[in-house]
Scaffold this motif. Sequence first.
Motif: not given
Length: 192
Positions: A71-74, A117-120, A125-130
């Motif tokens: 949820s933090f990532i979103r 920068k992080a979401f560029r 999905q890649e953060f979720d995968y991580f």
Amino acid sequence: MKKNRTDFQSRLGKSHKKYFGLQLMENYFQFNDLTASKEQLNSIMNYALKRNSRIQEDPSVILHFYQAMRSFIRAGSFIAMKEKKGFINTPLEEVSPVVLGLLSEKEYQNPLLVFKKAFREYSIQEFDYFISGMAYFSLGVYQNLPERNMINPYIHLIKMLDAAYLLLERRKEKEEIKMEIPGSNQHYHDSI
């Protein structure tokens, strides 16, 4: 017979979306301490990259942390999409390196740069995968290690935690200053 349609956009309009990402971040920090979150993420990362060890914490704690980080990532993604010039941007003063943490001086001045920068570099999905991979590998002993480089998403998450906390602190300071100024809470038409 005429069908009536409810317009939800009018209730959830632009004013609702304006601080939606910050509200999610605030909710995250109500239940999770910044230091504890960074330590938990570090612990999960360390155990995930060790071959013959598993984290000693209860799996439910790891699962709760995993869901909170998702949820933090979103929320971070939502903040990165909303660009506002001068949004909680402060001039840099004498700041010790301990306060900066992993943030650069520019990122400390404008924490939105961290999210942009992080979401560029990585998608949601890649953060979720991580984060799912780190939770999975930290909970058991496996022969294989994660197949991707997991250091960069880890660094981005640590920086996003710092930046989000900084954004919320500056927002609180800004609201406190508004409350101290007499008449700042009154609307124009109230004074007429």
